[in-house]
Scaffold this active site. Structure first.
Site, PDB file in Angstrom:
ATOM      1  N   LYS A  22       0.836  -1.209   0.000  1.00  0.00           N
ATOM      2  CA  LYS A  22       0.000   0.000   0.000  1.00  0.00           C
ATOM      3  C   LYS A  22       0.871   1.259   0.000  1.00  0.00           C
ATOM      4  O   LYS A  22       0.640   2.189  -0.774  1.00  0.00           O
ATOM      5  CB  LYS A  22      -0.884  -0.003   1.261  1.00  0.00           C
ATOM      6  CG  LYS A  22      -1.476   1.355   1.605  1.00  0.00           C
ATOM      7  CD  LYS A  22      -2.338   1.323   2.835  1.00  0.00           C
ATOM      8  CE  LYS A  22      -1.626   1.419   4.154  1.00  0.00           C
ATOM      9  NZ  LYS A  22      -1.302   2.786   4.631  1.00  0.00           N
ATOM     10  N   ASN A  23       1.868   1.278   0.884  1.00  0.00           N
ATOM     11  CA  ASN A  23       2.642   2.508   1.061  1.00  0.00           C
ATOM     12  C   ASN A  23       3.639   2.761  -0.067  1.00  0.00           C
ATOM     13  O   ASN A  23       4.267   3.822  -0.114  1.00  0.00           O
ATOM     14  CB  ASN A  23       3.337   2.510   2.427  1.00  0.00           C
ATOM     15  CG  ASN A  23       2.315   2.688   3.543  1.00  0.00           C
ATOM     16  OD1 ASN A  23       1.160   3.034   3.289  1.00  0.00           O
ATOM     17  ND2 ASN A  23       2.737   2.429   4.774  1.00  0.00           N
ATOM     18  N   ARG A 101      -4.307  10.733   4.742  1.00  0.00           N
ATOM     19  CA  ARG A 101      -3.244  11.745   4.782  1.00  0.00           C
ATOM     20  C   ARG A 101      -2.294  11.658   3.591  1.00  0.00           C
ATOM     21  O   ARG A 101      -1.702  12.664   3.197  1.00  0.00           O
ATOM     22  CB  ARG A 101      -2.432  11.578   6.058  1.00  0.00           C
ATOM     23  CG  ARG A 101      -3.260  11.641   7.313  1.00  0.00           C
ATOM     24  CD  ARG A 101      -2.377  11.427   8.501  1.00  0.00           C
ATOM     25  NE  ARG A 101      -1.282  12.357   8.458  1.00  0.00           N
ATOM     26  CZ  ARG A 101      -1.337  13.606   8.908  1.00  0.00           C
ATOM     27  NH1 ARG A 101      -2.428  14.046   9.459  1.00  0.00           N
ATOM     28  NH2 ARG A 101      -0.298  14.399   8.815  1.00  0.00           N
ATOM     29  N   CYS A 125      -4.479  12.988  13.656  1.00  0.00           N
ATOM     30  CA  CYS A 125      -4.617  11.585  13.277  1.00  0.00           C
ATOM     31  C   CYS A 125      -4.567  10.764  14.555  1.00  0.00           C
ATOM     32  O   CYS A 125      -3.998  11.211  15.557  1.00  0.00           O
ATOM     33  CB  CYS A 125      -3.454  11.270  12.349  1.00  0.00           C
ATOM     34  SG  CYS A 125      -3.126   9.561  12.052  1.00  0.00           S
ATOM     35  N   ARG A 130       1.214  14.428  13.429  1.00  0.00           N
ATOM     36  CA  ARG A 130       1.623  14.238  12.043  1.00  0.00           C
ATOM     37  C   ARG A 130       1.585  15.520  11.196  1.00  0.00           C
ATOM     38  O   ARG A 130       0.803  15.632  10.241  1.00  0.00           O
ATOM     39  CB  ARG A 130       0.790  13.138  11.387  1.00  0.00           C
ATOM     40  CG  ARG A 130       0.904  11.827  12.118  1.00  0.00           C
ATOM     41  CD  ARG A 130       0.189  10.710  11.427  1.00  0.00           C
ATOM     42  NE  ARG A 130       0.886  10.217  10.252  1.00  0.00           N
ATOM     43  CZ  ARG A 130       0.411   9.289   9.443  1.00  0.00           C
ATOM     44  NH1 ARG A 130      -0.762   8.745   9.695  1.00  0.00           N
ATOM     45  NH2 ARG A 130       1.100   8.883   8.405  1.00  0.00           N
ATOM     46  N   PRO A 131       2.423  16.489  11.529  1.00  0.00           N
ATOM     47  CA  PRO A 131       2.459  17.717  10.714  1.00  0.00           C
ATOM     48  C   PRO A 131       3.054  17.444   9.324  1.00  0.00           C
ATOM     49  O   PRO A 131       3.622  16.376   9.088  1.00  0.00           O
ATOM     50  CB  PRO A 131       3.386  18.641  11.506  1.00  0.00           C
ATOM     51  CG  PRO A 131       4.208  17.752  12.362  1.00  0.00           C
ATOM     52  CD  PRO A 131       3.414  16.500  12.612  1.00  0.00           C
ATOM     53  N   VAL A 132       2.909  18.416   8.414  1.00  0.00           N
ATOM     54  CA  VAL A 132       3.512  18.283   7.075  1.00  0.00           C
ATOM     55  C   VAL A 132       4.494  19.422   6.804  1.00  0.00           C
ATOM     56  O   VAL A 132       4.770  19.767   5.672  1.00  0.00           O
ATOM     57  CB  VAL A 132       2.435  18.210   5.953  1.00  0.00           C
ATOM     58  CG1 VAL A 132       1.658  16.912   6.031  1.00  0.00           C
ATOM     59  CG2 VAL A 132       1.512  19.418   5.982  1.00  0.00           C
ATOM     60  N   ASP A 133       5.032  19.992   7.901  1.00  0.00           N
ATOM     61  CA  ASP A 133       5.926  21.146   7.753  1.00  0.00           C
ATOM     62  C   ASP A 133       7.158  20.833   6.886  1.00  0.00           C
ATOM     63  O   ASP A 133       7.628  21.688   6.132  1.00  0.00           O
ATOM     64  CB  ASP A 133       6.364  21.650   9.145  1.00  0.00           C
ATOM     65  CG  ASP A 133       7.001  20.554   9.988  1.00  0.00           C
ATOM     66  OD1 ASP A 133       6.462  19.422   9.999  1.00  0.00           O
ATOM     67  OD2 ASP A 133       8.038  20.802  10.624  1.00  0.00           O
ATOM     68  N   LEU A 134       7.670  19.602   6.969  1.00  0.00           N
ATOM     69  CA  LEU A 134       8.881  19.274   6.194  1.00  0.00           C
ATOM     70  C   LEU A 134       8.579  19.264   4.698  1.00  0.00           C
ATOM     71  O   LEU A 134       9.411  19.661   3.885  1.00  0.00           O
ATOM     72  CB  LEU A 134       9.448  17.918   6.631  1.00  0.00           C
ATOM     73  CG  LEU A 134       9.849  17.813   8.110  1.00  0.00           C
ATOM     74  CD1 LEU A 134      10.325  16.395   8.421  1.00  0.00           C
ATOM     75  CD2 LEU A 134      10.948  18.821   8.438  1.00  0.00           C
ATOM     76  N   ASP A 315       5.257   0.474  11.870  1.00  0.00           N
ATOM     77  CA  ASP A 315       4.037  -0.205  11.388  1.00  0.00           C
ATOM     78  C   ASP A 315       3.984  -1.673  11.802  1.00  0.00           C
ATOM     79  O   ASP A 315       3.005  -2.358  11.491  1.00  0.00           O
ATOM     80  CB  ASP A 315       3.940  -0.082   9.855  1.00  0.00           C
ATOM     81  CG  ASP A 315       3.639   1.342   9.408  1.00  0.00           C
ATOM     82  OD1 ASP A 315       3.249   2.167  10.253  1.00  0.00           O
ATOM     83  OD2 ASP A 315       3.802   1.630   8.206  1.00  0.00           O
ATOM     84  N   ILE A 337       8.653   6.870  16.674  1.00  0.00           N
ATOM     85  CA  ILE A 337       8.255   7.611  15.462  1.00  0.00           C
ATOM     86  C   ILE A 337       6.987   8.438  15.704  1.00  0.00           C
ATOM     87  O   ILE A 337       6.926   9.602  15.344  1.00  0.00           O
ATOM     88  CB  ILE A 337       8.022   6.646  14.272  1.00  0.00           C
ATOM     89  CG1 ILE A 337       9.227   5.709  14.084  1.00  0.00           C
ATOM     90  CG2 ILE A 337       7.700   7.428  12.991  1.00  0.00           C
ATOM     91  CD1 ILE A 337      10.481   6.355  13.569  1.00  0.00           C
ATOM     92  N   ARG A 407      -8.447  -0.622   4.857  1.00  0.00           N
ATOM     93  CA  ARG A 407      -7.556   0.389   4.274  1.00  0.00           C
ATOM     94  C   ARG A 407      -6.222  -0.215   3.876  1.00  0.00           C
ATOM     95  O   ARG A 407      -5.577   0.303   2.972  1.00  0.00           O
ATOM     96  CB  ARG A 407      -7.288   1.510   5.295  1.00  0.00           C
ATOM     97  CG  ARG A 407      -8.505   2.339   5.584  1.00  0.00           C
ATOM     98  CD  ARG A 407      -8.153   3.500   6.456  1.00  0.00           C
ATOM     99  NE  ARG A 407      -7.156   4.359   5.798  1.00  0.00           N
ATOM    100  CZ  ARG A 407      -6.745   5.521   6.281  1.00  0.00           C
ATOM    101  NH1 ARG A 407      -7.254   5.969   7.412  1.00  0.00           N
ATOM    102  NH2 ARG A 407      -5.860   6.239   5.647  1.00  0.00           N
TER     103      ARG A 407
END
Ligand code: EPZ
Length: 428
Positions: A22-23, A101, A125, A130-134, A315, A337, A407
């Site tokens: 999936k990933n 996400r 989440c 889980r920010p997306v700043d990077l 995971d 993580i 999912r």
């Protein structure tokens, strides 16, 4: 809502086909936005998250065509053709992004090829903030103007992106993927330092190279990308799902079973195999994949700490914890993580497990047996850890909120039932 009922105590034996990851599939699908030619993905897993990404890409104007059938043994590897010829729309709306996400992965490709994108900011989440700043800082370094308005990221680069040296302060799988894709169409050279090295990143990079990208350092934490004007179509086979491999390996171990995981590869799950071996599980390579059985009568507790690849994957943390609940002795499981990834602990405790959480670590003390119970989970991997516990428990376990499993695990119930598990899906 559907439920899953498991009657524990069956030893699992037989073969399980491993699906595409999936990933890996999600970023590969987003990579189709980088070219007007057709990207063909083989071995695509049939999962709810893949459907969500397909819906998002359809909304952006990508034409898709699905071929292929479920094969013997329930393996439903599919062939998916994606053509992003006329992408007129560059908005990823809240309704789709809030469901998944990984939708943020369209941001880099859209800005790189079309000079603009509006992507809803993913919210919080269940497993962490889980920010997306990077992702955003990296795109800004490549020359995009980034504004946050009304819950959306508005990114523009009317004259295109320009290569830059981006040093990540922490390892991020998604940010590495987004920026690697964007850099393929940027002018000049981009360096990504402290990049993630997960097999899914290697798979994406390999596909991008087949599409004409120039990427060096694949598989290392330092990627060098020299941008080009145009990428072209290709055909790519999605890498096997290492988390599915690890999960079924734990299913063999927890049920004292003997499973052959067809399509599984040792090189994808080194850290998991190391922990399993220490615990008393035998993992052998076969011509078709991996065979997993118990090496010792009783399992022993093993400490693990999650880390970016090649460390022990976050995971797999919940599944390892389920396995450790009946091992002899104690196991310290540390999550580094995500800050909130122990939601399975109270549910495992309801099945009789003995677990104490102190900050980012959980001390698991093995008990002789678990007992079935009604349980509920808040994310994909937590849900599957409860399935594993249910397979080993005495009596019936009823798992609620099955949609989490849909999912990320293709035909989970069918694959386990084919190996002797007493497991069924109860339709709502
Ligand atoms: C990917 O998520 C996976 N998802 C996750 O799979 C996996 O748990 C995770 O990598 C770690 O291996 C997909 O590949 C679709 P990250 P991602 O960016 O990319 C922080 C599953 O069950 N961070 O590597 O979102 C972040 O909060 C899942 O299949 C920032 O601070 O993970 C986290 O603490 C869930 N700022 C850490 O980095 C950022 O901009 C690692 O996250 C980005 C991340």
């Amino acid at each position: 809502m559907d439920k899953i009922r498991i009657r524990g105590g069956q030893q699992l034996t037989g073969t399980i086909p491993i699906s595409g990851a999936k990933n890996a599939a999600l970023p590969l699908m987003a990579a189709s936005l980088l070219t007007d030619e057709t990207l063909t993905l083989n071995n695509l897993p049939h999962l709810a998250d893949i459907v969500t990404m397909a819906n998002l890409l359809a909304q952006l104007g990508v034409k898709m065509h699905l071929n292929g059938h479920a094969t013997e043994g329930g393996h439903a590897g599919r062939v998916f053709e994606l053509t992003a010829g006329d992408v007129g729309e560059t908005t990823a709306p809240y309704d789709l992004v809030r469901k998944m996400r990984a939708s943020i992965l369209v941001l880099g490709p859209l800005v790189a090829r079309h000079g603009r994108a509006q992507v809803s900011l993913p919210g919080g989440c269940a497993i962490g903030t889980r920010p997306v700043d990077l992702h955003l800082k990296g795109l800004a370094q490549l020359g995009a103007e980034i504004e946050l308005r009304e819950g959306y990221v508005h990114a523009t680069a009317p004259r295109g992106l320009t290569g830059a040296k981006i040093v990540f302060p922490m390892v991020s799988v998604g940010a590495t993927e987004n920026l690697m894709m964007a850099a393929c169409l940027a002018e000049g050279e981009t360096q990504l330092v402290n990049a993630a090295r997960e097999p899914e990143i290697v798979d994406l990079a390999t596909c991008l190279v087949a599409m004409g990208a120039n990427i060096d350092g694949i598989g290392t934490d330092r990627l060098r990308i020299v941008g080009c004007r145009k990428l072209h179509g290709t055909t790519h086979m999605v890498v096997p799902d290492r988390i599915e491999i690890g999960t079924f390996a734990m299913a063999a171990a927890i049920t004292r079973g003997d499973l052959e995981l067809v399509g599984a590869r040792l090189d994808l799950i080194g850290a998991v195999v190391e922990a399993l071996t220490q615990a008393g599980v035998r993992v052998q390579e076969t011509e078709r994949g991996l065979r997993v059985s118990r090496a010792a009568d009783d399992l022993v507790g093993v400490d693990v700490m999650t880390e970016p690849y090649p460390g022990f994957p976050t995971d797999m943390q919940a599944q390892m914890m389920a396995l450790m609940t009946t091992a002899s002795g104690a196991a310290m499981i540390t999550e580094t993580i995500f800050e909130n990834r122990f939601m399975h602990v109270p549910e495992l405790a309801r099945m009789g497990a003995s677990i104490n959480v102190h900050g980012a670590s959980a001390m698991v003390r093995g008990v002789p047996r678990l007992t079935g119970a009604p349980v509920m989970a808040t994310d994909l991997r937590a849900s599957v850890s409860l399935v594993l516990a249910g397979l080993a428990a005495e009596g019936d376990t009823i798992l609620n909120r099955v949609y989490h499993l849909d999912r990320g695990y293709e035909q989970l119930v069918e694959k386990l039932a084919a190996c002797g598990a007493e497991i069924e899906r109860l339709k709502a």
